[in-house]
Each structure stands twice: as structure tokens, then as C-alpha cells.
Design an enzyme around this catalytic site. Structure first.
Site, short mmCIF file in Angstrom:
data_model
loop_
_atom_site.label_atom_id
_atom_site.label_comp_id
_atom_site.label_asym_id
_atom_site.label_seq_id
_atom_site.Cartn_x
_atom_site.Cartn_y
_atom_site.Cartn_z
N ASP A 166 0.80 -1.18 0.06
CA ASP A 166 0.23 0.01 0.03
C ASP A 166 0.96 1.24 0.04
O ASP A 166 1.72 1.39 1.00
CB ASP A 166 -0.79 0.09 1.16
N ASN A 215 -2.02 12.69 -4.80
CA ASN A 215 -3.11 13.33 -5.71
C ASN A 215 -3.47 14.63 -5.25
O ASN A 215 -3.85 15.44 -6.27
CB ASN A 215 -4.25 12.37 -5.21
N HIS A 232 -4.88 14.20 -9.77
CA HIS A 232 -5.14 12.66 -9.97
C HIS A 232 -4.12 12.09 -11.25
O HIS A 232 -3.81 10.99 -11.27
CB HIS A 232 -6.48 12.82 -10.55
N ASP A 261 -1.76 8.90 -11.18
CA ASP A 261 -1.88 7.69 -12.01
C ASP A 261 -0.47 7.21 -12.72
O ASP A 261 -0.02 6.31 -12.64
CB ASP A 261 -2.73 8.21 -13.34
N GLU A 315 -4.21 2.05 -4.75
CA GLU A 315 -2.78 2.23 -4.58
C GLU A 315 -2.46 0.98 -3.98
O GLU A 315 -1.38 1.32 -3.06
CB GLU A 315 -2.51 3.52 -3.98
#
Ligand code: GH3
Ligand code: MG
Ligand code: MG
Length: 342
Positions: free
Chosen positions: A201, A209, A214, A218, A244
Site C-alpha cells: 500500500d 493526488n 489525479h 496515475d 494504490e
């Protein structure tokens, strides 16, 4: 021999072929698709053996996994760790053409399995000479049908952003690796670990973000997945579990080795230069894959080790078994957070 004026014989040949096509296209799993393809090739072309190799390794196709075979020397699931030692395989990949090799009483031919003009697999079969000459075209057409189906099923199991396996693929893997089998609990080998299961994680991903947008988030996920591919072995399986969060299945790896590999990966991520960020870190929880366990318990074990790390400074790797031995973790029923499995 085909008699041209016999109206029934060609029909019966077509029927066999149609049956094979129906069977191949009705498969919904990559493994059963490969098995159906091998069966069809054997039945329709009198092949004495047929095997399908799936090429592994992102660059240069250095290895292959045998996904289906009726050759007793090539059991499904085995790996061919170096293709360089077998010229006909290498040549077939490089030329994208079938390559034949003469054996004592037969001929071995390697056919490329092509998806979007890339060789993603190989069909290796052996025939006595006369059978091969008759059936070469059928084999090539069936290989194309197999490739189309393979690409369709593979697409459904991949994550669109990172290209890693998705949650559906993880679910399939778990249900096969930890098969619910009433006899299993009684078998001694159901207690022996068959590898390790790790959940990753990314730390404070929300901040990435929020600060960079965002789209950049990505990009971090794509780079993270690329580093995963570079860091693990060809027979380890990598999944994007959710936003994630990622999973790695490290086959036939003991816990000590898994911890070394995961620790190396954690360091690589923390030292990677992500252009717009000072540092990205990841917290990892790992546990042994014991076949006796059900999928929910396996994930929960890795999850407990992960959340221990999240609560103790992040950017670290913890193993469920070690924390349990040190009596640091609570029992499963007091898991740190409730999650829904699929
Ligand atoms: P922690 O260290 O505790 O893991 O903190 P975190 O911020 O990483 O954890 P949290 O689970 O609160 O946040 C995960 C964020 O991931 C929330 C969500 O907006 C974001 N996310 C999920 N999927 C995607 C995605 O596909 N792309 C991007 N850019 N962000 C995603
Ligand atoms: Mg998360
Ligand atoms: Mg996170």
C-alpha cells in the site's frame, strides 16, 4: 484418404473441426483454454504430443511457462528458464514463422502464437512426417483462433492502467491455489507453505493526488507497477488489488527470502526519483501461503502485517508470522479493519 464424390466424408471432417472450435471458444479460463487447444490439436492432427508455452519476461522473452501439455516430459506449470538453449524456440520467436526439427522417427514443429503481431506463446508439437504435411494449415488456423481467445480472456484479467493482473485474476488465482477440498484439511501437505503472499500500500497516496493532481497520481501508479515488474521473478505473479494497493504472489519462496526481496523492493521505491515528488514510500505486509487457509484468512494475515507497518511509521515490511510469534498481533477476530473480500 478423402474420396471427393463421397458427400458424407467431408461433412464428418468438418463436424470434428466445428466441435473443436465450439470447445475452444467455450472456455472462460486461460488454463482450460490451453488444455482444450492441446486436445484439439492432438485429436485433429494426430499429433503424438502437443504443448503450449506462454512466454514470460517483459524484455526479450527469456523464459516460458508450460500452460498445457500432453507430453509427460513437459508437465503443465513447469518453467523453461532459458529459451536460449533451444534454437528452434528462439528462431520461431525471432522469425514469427513455424520451425521444424527432424527427430529420429518424427518431426517437432514450433508454431508462433501471435497476438497483435507479437509472439506471446508457442505451440510445440510432434508428428510422424506424413501427418504433419497434411495438417500444417489446420494447426496454423487453430493457433490463430487460440490466440484470439487468449487475448480476449487475458484482457479481461488485466488492469487497464498498469497492465498488471486485476482483482478478478487474483480471485481466480486464490480459488485455485487454496481449493476448497474436504480432504485437504486432513492432508499433512496442506500445512506446508507453497510461497508467500504480499500486500503493498503506497504511503500517503492521497497527498500525492491532492498536491500534484489525479493524473500525476496515475503516473506514479504506472511507474510503481513497472518497478514491481523489474523487481520480481518471472514466475511471481503481480496484481493491482485496488487503487494504490498491489499484491505479489512469490511462488516457492520461503519467508526469509521473501522478506529480503520485499525489503529490496521497498528500498528501490524509496530511492526512485519520481520527478515531481521528494520521495514515494510503500508499506508491505507479507504472509506464508498455506494451502489449508481460505482466501479471506490469507488476505487478512497479510493485511494485519500491513496495518501494523502503517501504524508504526510506514515505509517498512512486516511478516504476519513474525509479528504473531512475538505476540504483537491480535487474534484474527480482532483484525485492525474489516474489509470486504471481492
Ligand atoms: P496511507 O499511508 O494510510 O495508505 O494513506 P493513503 O493516503 O495512501 O491512503 P488512502 O487509502 O486514504 O488513500 C488512497 C487514495 O488513492 C485515495 C484515492 O483517491 C486514491 N486512488 C485510488 N485509486 C486511484 C487511481 O486509480 N488513481 C489515482 N490517481 N488515485 C487513486
Ligand atoms: Mg490504501
Ligand atoms: Mg495508501
Amino acid at each position: 484418404m478423402i474420396v471427393p464424390n463421397d458427400p458424407y466424408l467431408p461433412l464428418s471432417i468438418d463436424q470434428q473441426l466445428l466441435d473443436a472450435l465450439v470447445n475452444i471458444t467455450s472456455q472462460r479460463e486461460l488454463e482450460s483454454l490451453a488444455v482444450s487447444f492441446v486436445e484439439s490439436i492432438t485429436k485433429l492432427t494426430n499429433a503424438s504430443t502437443a504443448s503450449i508455452y506462454l512466454l514470460c519476461g517483459e524484455l526479450g522473452h527469456v523464459s516460458a511457462k508450460i500452460v498445457a501439455s500432453n507430453n509427460p516430459y513437459e508437465p503443465a506449470g513447469a518453467y523453461i528458464s532459458s529459451l536460449e538453449s533451444r534454437n528452434e524456440l528462439r528462431e520461431c520467436i525471432d522469425t514469427q514463422n513455424s520451425i521444424s526439427v527432424d527427430l529420429k522417427n518424427a518431426q517437432r514443429t514450433v508454431y508462433p502464437i501471435l497476438e497483435k503481431n507479437n509472439v506471446t506463446g508457442l505451440l510445440v508439437c510432434e508428428h510422424v512426417h506424413k501427418d504433419l504435411i497434411q495438417h500444417d494449415k489446420i494447426i496454423m488456423s487453430l493457433s490463430s483462433i487460440y490466440a484470439n481467445q487468449h487475448s480476449l480472456l487475458n484482457y479481461q484479467q488485466r488492469d487497464g492502467l498498469t497492465g498488471l493482473y486485476n482483482r478478478v485474476a487474483l480471485q481466480n488465482w486464490l480459488s485455485k491455489a487454496l481449493k476448497i477440498d474436504s480432504a485437504k484439511d486432513r492432508r499433512a501437505d496442506a500445512e506446508i507453505p507453497v510461497g508467500c503472499f504480499a500486500i503493498f500500500d503506497i504511503d500517503y497516496f492521497k497527498r500525492i493526488n491532492d498536491s500534484q493532481g489525479h493524473l500525476y497520481g496515475d503516473e506514479v501508479l504506472v511507474i510503481f507497477a513497472e518497478i514491481m515488474r523489474e523487481s520480481f521473478r518471472y514466475n511471481d505473479q503481480l496484481f493491482r488489488y485496488g487503487g494504490e494497493e498491489f499484491v505479489a504472489v512469490l511462488s516457492e519462496t520461503d519467508l526469509d527470502t521473501a522478506l529480503t526481496v520485499l525489503e529490496r523492493f521497498r528500498t528501490t521505491i524509496s530511492q526512485h526519483n519520481f520527478s515531481r515528488l521528494n520521495q514515494v514510500t510503500v508499506t508491505i505486509g507479507v504472509t506464508e501461503i498455506v494451502p489449508r487457509l481460505d482466501a479471506g484468512t490469507l488476505i487478512e494475515h497479510a493485511d494485519q502485517a500491513l496495518y501494523y507497518g502503517k501504524n508504526h511509521g510506514r515505509n517498512q515490511v512486516n511478516a504476519y508470522e513474525w509479528l504473531k510469534q512475538g505476540h504483537i498481533l491480535q487474534s484474527t477476530s480482532e483484525s485492525p479493519h474489516n474489509f470486504k473480500l471481492f
